[in-house]
Scaffold this motif. Sequence first.
Motif, PDB file in Angstrom:
ATOM      1  N   LEU A 102       0.849  -1.190   0.000  1.00 45.97           N
ATOM      2  CA  LEU A 102       0.000   0.000   0.000  1.00 45.97           C
ATOM      3  C   LEU A 102       0.881   1.235   0.000  1.00 45.97           C
ATOM      4  CD1 LEU A 102      -2.675   1.595   0.399  1.00 45.97           C
ATOM      5  CD2 LEU A 102      -2.383   1.225   2.873  1.00 45.97           C
ATOM      6  N   ARG A 162       0.630   5.045   0.667  1.00 46.24           N
ATOM      7  CA  ARG A 162      -0.288   5.980   1.333  1.00 46.24           C
ATOM      8  C   ARG A 162       0.508   7.105   1.973  1.00 46.24           C
ATOM      9  NH1 ARG A 162      -4.422   3.640   5.738  1.00 46.24           N
ATOM     10  NH2 ARG A 162      -5.683   3.237   3.866  1.00 46.24           N
ATOM     11  N   THR A 169      -9.966   2.049   3.181  1.00 42.13           N
ATOM     12  CA  THR A 169      -9.189   2.796   2.186  1.00 42.13           C
ATOM     13  C   THR A 169      -9.354   4.298   2.407  1.00 42.13           C
ATOM     14  OG1 THR A 169     -11.010   2.723   0.593  1.00 42.13           O
ATOM     15  CG2 THR A 169      -9.384   0.950   0.485  1.00 42.13           C
ATOM     16  N   ARG A 170      -8.377   5.046   1.889  1.00 38.67           N
ATOM     17  CA  ARG A 170      -8.403   6.509   1.976  1.00 38.67           C
ATOM     18  C   ARG A 170      -8.166   7.096   0.588  1.00 38.67           C
ATOM     19  NH1 ARG A 170      -4.242   7.478   7.088  1.00 38.67           N
ATOM     20  NH2 ARG A 170      -5.381   6.238   8.650  1.00 38.67           N
ATOM     21  N   ASP A 212      -4.921   6.422  -1.921  1.00 42.78           N
ATOM     22  CA  ASP A 212      -4.291   5.109  -1.750  1.00 42.78           C
ATOM     23  C   ASP A 212      -3.966   4.486  -3.106  1.00 42.78           C
ATOM     24  OD1 ASP A 212      -4.425   5.200   0.993  1.00 42.78           O
ATOM     25  OD2 ASP A 212      -6.081   3.768   1.194  1.00 42.78           O
TER      26      ASP A 212
END
Length: 253
Positions: A137, A139, A195-196, A199
């Motif tokens: 990920l 981020r 999730t943001r 991402d």
Amino acid sequence: MAHLPITGATVSQAGAHWRSAGRTQRGQARLRNEDAFLDNPHGGCWAVADGMGGYRYGDVASRWVVSDLASVTAHGNLDQRINAARESLQGVNQRLRQAWTAPGANDGATMGSTVVALLLESGRAACVWAGDSRCYLWRGQNLYQLSRDHSLLRRLMDERHLSVAQAQAHPDARALTRAVGARSRLELEVLELSTRPGDVFLLCSDGLYQTLSHVELGRALSRRTPLQAVEQLFAAALRRPVRDDLTAVVVQP
């Protein structure tokens, strides 16, 4: 070495907007590409499978894995879809076991594959895996490894508290402790997360992450689109000798 086509897609579904791209390429030391990938934004499912290099028919095993995962749809909630992926992979596991244990089949050779899959719904994600193919990920300009390798190397580091260098000195360090087709019952690990915005997920085989540093992975995942990220990953990897197969799938929720 011929380059295989890159896939790329953008899908809006049930309030979600998913963009993704994937690519695989045979390594210089391979007679055939034993990696396979699934890029299925319509189903909210992506995967990378790496046929077990020490065994024959690894390319068949990896193709079976991604083919069956392609049947996982976007219908139902994330928990239901995780169960569907589990059932799919358990089914592949049994088929692989039956294929290589049948009398006279494959000269007794094992058919097996790693798998790492990503499932998305609006605001949620799940990573499902067995083996040492990875899910990362990207981020906030930081790279996180979400999956944990199912390998003897990782076990030696965890249980014996060895350093990476010490664990790598073991003659069987690269041996897998879990894989599709390896045992009668497949053990899968699952990680769920929210999730943001911003991402980016990367699914890849060990050929890619062993070739590139975390800095190089992060630099590629910083690109605007999944297609650009995949192109940069392969451009960076192919600037040096690549013995193992390379596979990457990049997903932006």
